[in-house]
Design a protein around this motif. Structure first.
Motif, PDB file in Angstrom:
ATOM      1  N   ARG A  37      35.922  45.463  34.341  1.00 12.87           N
ATOM      2  CA  ARG A  37      36.436  45.153  35.670  1.00 12.87           C
ATOM      3  C   ARG A  37      35.301  44.632  36.559  1.00 12.87           C
ATOM      4  N   ILE A  38      35.517  43.470  37.162  1.00 12.87           N
ATOM      5  CA  ILE A  38      34.506  42.891  38.041  1.00 12.87           C
ATOM      6  C   ILE A  38      35.164  42.397  39.323  1.00 12.87           C
ATOM      7  N   THR A  39      34.384  42.404  40.394  1.00 11.37           N
ATOM      8  CA  THR A  39      34.815  41.851  41.678  1.00 11.37           C
ATOM      9  C   THR A  39      33.906  40.684  42.033  1.00 11.37           C
ATOM     10  N   ILE A  40      34.522  39.549  42.342  1.00 12.11           N
ATOM     11  CA  ILE A  40      33.793  38.351  42.738  1.00 12.11           C
ATOM     12  C   ILE A  40      34.009  38.123  44.231  1.00 12.11           C
ATOM     13  N   GLY A  41      32.923  37.955  44.950  1.00  6.38           N
ATOM     14  CA  GLY A  41      33.003  37.667  46.373  1.00  6.38           C
ATOM     15  C   GLY A  41      32.662  36.220  46.670  1.00  6.38           C
ATOM     16  N   THR A  42      33.245  35.675  47.719  1.00  5.88           N
ATOM     17  CA  THR A  42      32.836  34.379  48.267  1.00  5.88           C
ATOM     18  C   THR A  42      33.405  34.286  49.668  1.00  5.88           C
ATOM     19  N   PHE A  43      33.265  33.114  50.316  1.00  6.02           N
ATOM     20  CA  PHE A  43      33.622  33.008  51.724  1.00  6.02           C
ATOM     21  C   PHE A  43      34.448  31.760  51.987  1.00  6.02           C
ATOM     22  N   THR A  44      35.106  31.755  53.135  1.00  8.85           N
ATOM     23  CA  THR A  44      36.056  30.696  53.478  1.00  8.85           C
ATOM     24  C   THR A  44      35.414  29.542  54.237  1.00  8.85           C
TER      25      THR A  44
ATOM     26  N   VAL B 275      39.648  29.545  40.266  1.00  8.09           N
ATOM     27  CA  VAL B 275      39.476  28.960  38.927  1.00  8.09           C
ATOM     28  C   VAL B 275      38.602  29.864  38.060  1.00  8.09           C
ATOM     29  N   LEU B 276      37.519  30.371  38.631  1.00  4.37           N
ATOM     30  CA  LEU B 276      36.653  31.276  37.866  1.00  4.37           C
ATOM     31  C   LEU B 276      37.387  32.552  37.487  1.00  4.37           C
ATOM     32  N   GLN B 277      38.226  33.040  38.371  1.00  6.59           N
ATOM     33  CA  GLN B 277      39.016  34.232  38.047  1.00  6.59           C
ATOM     34  C   GLN B 277      39.850  33.992  36.791  1.00  6.59           C
ATOM     35  N   GLN B 278      40.492  32.858  36.711  1.00  9.12           N
ATOM     36  CA  GLN B 278      41.314  32.533  35.549  1.00  9.12           C
ATOM     37  C   GLN B 278      40.456  32.392  34.287  1.00  9.12           C
ATOM     38  N   GLN B 279      39.311  31.720  34.415  1.00  6.54           N
ATOM     39  CA  GLN B 279      38.447  31.511  33.248  1.00  6.54           C
ATOM     40  C   GLN B 279      37.895  32.836  32.722  1.00  6.54           C
ATOM     41  N   LEU B 280      37.464  33.712  33.610  1.00 11.08           N
ATOM     42  CA  LEU B 280      36.882  34.982  33.175  1.00 11.08           C
ATOM     43  C   LEU B 280      37.955  35.925  32.646  1.00 11.08           C
TER      44      LEU B 280
ATOM     45  N   VAL C  71      39.507  40.661  36.763  1.00 13.19           N
ATOM     46  CA  VAL C  71      38.793  40.086  37.901  1.00 13.19           C
ATOM     47  C   VAL C  71      39.575  40.267  39.199  1.00 13.19           C
ATOM     48  N   THR C  72      38.891  40.791  40.212  1.00 11.44           N
ATOM     49  CA  THR C  72      39.414  40.886  41.564  1.00 11.44           C
ATOM     50  C   THR C  72      38.569  39.987  42.465  1.00 11.44           C
ATOM     51  N   LEU C  73      39.226  39.299  43.397  1.00 13.76           N
ATOM     52  CA  LEU C  73      38.514  38.445  44.344  1.00 13.76           C
ATOM     53  C   LEU C  73      38.450  39.111  45.718  1.00 13.76           C
ATOM     54  N   ASP C  74      37.329  38.935  46.391  1.00  9.07           N
ATOM     55  CA  ASP C  74      37.140  39.411  47.760  1.00  9.07           C
ATOM     56  C   ASP C  74      36.617  38.219  48.561  1.00  9.07           C
ATOM     57  N   ILE C  75      37.478  37.632  49.407  1.00  8.57           N
ATOM     58  CA  ILE C  75      37.144  36.396  50.103  1.00  8.57           C
ATOM     59  C   ILE C  75      37.281  36.614  51.606  1.00  8.57           C
TER      60      ILE C  75
ATOM     61  N   LYS D 147      26.857  44.641  46.719  1.00  9.87           N
ATOM     62  CA  LYS D 147      28.143  45.336  46.638  1.00  9.87           C
ATOM     63  C   LYS D 147      29.182  44.588  45.806  1.00  9.87           C
ATOM     64  N   PHE D 148      28.821  43.418  45.290  1.00 13.68           N
ATOM     65  CA  PHE D 148      29.726  42.665  44.418  1.00 13.68           C
ATOM     66  C   PHE D 148      29.139  42.580  43.016  1.00 13.68           C
ATOM     67  N   ASP D 149      30.008  42.473  42.044  1.00 13.97           N
ATOM     68  CA  ASP D 149      29.543  42.233  40.675  1.00 13.97           C
ATOM     69  C   ASP D 149      29.097  40.774  40.515  1.00 13.97           C
TER      70      ASP D 149
END
Length: 506
Positions: free
Chosen positions: A348-355, A366-371, A378-382, A396-398
């Motif tokens: 289980r991983i969490t990917i962060g990015t910004f708007t 797209v990365l969520q789908q690939q991983l 995969v969980t996203l935190d945006i 605090k993010f993987d």
């Protein structure tokens, strides 16, 4: 926070149809902006150039702010040193320099005058540098640098730093260290109006709406081909593109990707930027503490799909951290030695990015789908960048997706590599603490400018990539629009040049 806070992108055909519908409305935002400006031939050159820029001034065109890059792109303010295509220091207002330990001696060009008619002297250069060194906040290029300038003759000055600095000439190429006439400095404000040394003189500024520059015929480097520049600040990308299509502007900054496909290909130029989109992996905690899982994530990423689907082909797939904006990087790049991949087994991983950068949430999806296809959960935190940066830097993010400038104001990527990947780096999102990486980074930072330093930088890049702490995705491009009758506009990856002596509209 929901995993997908932004709806999926509309199909490209529908997006272009929508753009066509709003183009007419956008064009009205700029119609008349350049009234009174013409591009008919005058004498041995051209008429006035009409320029639509993306961002209005933020600090009254003070060279001590990011507004300095406007001054250099308009060729109105100049520095002691300039950078060539490879990022090497070359003469500008200074014709030469030499180092003696912590002190550099610079010789100034003779016969240079400011736009107010006063002569360039060592004293005026010292005033500009001393003002920048004492500014609060300091220009970025002087972060952590203790600099003292002193005139030693009418056209010679010394610049001394607290410790040996092999990149001092490169630092002095930053537009934020432009040399201006004494009239520019009044109390705590710095105004470049009528105070530069370039081929164009600022004669009027209308707040955040427009600016006017006239040719300065006493320029030391010769006579500009254009008679002047009429600048309009147009933050709306659709309006900027419409201005080029309608003939209201001769040169347009930063045409949006969504508009580029609607334009005549002959009118746009895609310029590789020294900016890389990277997936940073947390090496200190969580699943990616395991080098084998980092390798699995790297192998799962298909950057070509991101470039094609998200950026519509208007970006370059990354082969390393440094891209085509640095033409020497590819030839010096070696193959990093990496760990073998291990099966994710539902990690289980969490990917962060910004708007704040419109494409990044879509890159995350797209990365969520690939991983997930590779076996990760995969969980996203945006969020907005201001609300996520602290958590990213705290580990605090993987994983974290970031668009990062790889060449800072010195024109040298060593500072970016140290900041992002050294154990003591101030922007170490990967939480990397690798002795081999630190050794390579320190060696690069201490090597004098030139081929040896570039080799050291690429060795450091290979050391970083061997850890899989970062998975480079793509290198961004900026799209510039030039009307069919424009010649000689600069296409500069560092965004320091735009209109030069040789730029004109027929």
């Amino acid at each position: 926070m929901p995993e997908n806070p932004r709806p999926p992108r509309r199909p490209l055909r529908r997006l272009r149809l929508l753009s066509l519908l709003v183009t007419g409305a956008a064009a009205t935002l700029i119609t008349g902006c350049f009234s009174g400006s013409g591009t008919s031939a005058q004498g041995d050159g051209g008429g006035r150039l009409r320029l639509a820029m993306m961002q209005p001034p933020r600090s009254g065109l003070s060279p001590l702010s990011d507004d300095a890059f406007k001054l250099s792109r308009w060729s109105t303010a100049e520095t002691l040193v300039k950078l060539d295509r490879d990022g090497d220091a070359r003469p500008a207002l200074a014709t030469g320099w030499k180092q003696n330990g912590r002190t550099w001696t610079f010789t100034l060009r003779q016969g240079v005058t400011f736009h107010d008619g006063t002569a360039l002297t060592a004293h005026s250069a010292v005033t500009s540098l001393t003002t920048a060194a004492g500014a609060s906040p300091k220009p970025r290029i002087l972060d952590g640098v203790d600099l003292t300038a002193r005139a030693t003759g009418s056209h010679t000055l010394t610049v001394t730093t607290a410790g040996p600095d092999p990149l001092l000439p490169h630092r002095l190429s930053s537009p934020q260290l432009s040399i201006l006439a004494a009239k520019a400095y009044r109390g705590k404000t710095v105004s470049p109006v009528g105070a530069g040394t370039g081929p164009f003189e600022i004669v009027a500024v209308n707040g955040v709406a427009s600016a006017r520059l006239d040719r300065y015929d006493r320029y030391w480097g010769g006579k500009a081909k254009a008679s002047g520049i009429d600048v309009r600040f147009v933050p709306d990308g659709t309006a900027r593109a419409a201005a080029l299509r309608s003939g209201e502007a001769d040169i347009v900054e930063a045409v949006p990707v969504s508009q580029a496909g609607l334009m005549d290909r002959k009118l746009i130029t895609e310029v590789p930027m020294p900016r890389t989109n990277t997936l940073y992996l947390n090496t200190r905690s969580g699943p990616f503490k395991d080098a084998g899982l980092r390798a699995a994530a790297r192998e799962a990423v298909d950057a070509e799909q991101i470039v094609t689907g998200v950026y519509e082909g208007r970006a370059d797939v990354a082969r390393g951290l440094l891209g085509p904006a640095l033409p020497w990087a590819t030839a010096l790049r070696g193959a990093p030695e990496r760990a073998a991949a291990t099966a994710p087994r539902g990690a289980r991983i969490t990917i962060g990015t910004f708007t704040d950068r419109a494409e990044l949430p879509e890159v995350a999806q797209v990365l969520q789908q690939q991983l997930q296809a590779a076996g990760f959960q995969v969980t996203l935190d945006i969020r907005e960048y201001a609300h996520i940066e602290a958590d990213a830097l705290a580990g605090k993010f993987d994983a974290f997706i970031l668009s990062r400038a790889t060449v800072l104001d010195s024109g040298d990527p060593a500072a970016y590599l140290f900041s992002d990947f050294a154990a003591g780096g101030s922007f170490n999102i990967s939480q990397l603490a690798d002795p081999a990486v630190d050794r390579a980074l320190n060696t690069a930072a201490q090597t004098p400018a030139g081929d040896a330093r570039r080799r050291g930088i690429m060795n450091a890049e290979a050391a970083v990539l061997s850890t899989d702490a970062a998975v480079p995705l793509l290198h961004e491009r900026v799209i510039q629009g030039d009307a069919a009758n424009v010649s000689g506009a600069a296409h500069d990856p560092r965004e320091r040049e735009l209109i030069t002596l040789d730029t004109f509209a027929r």
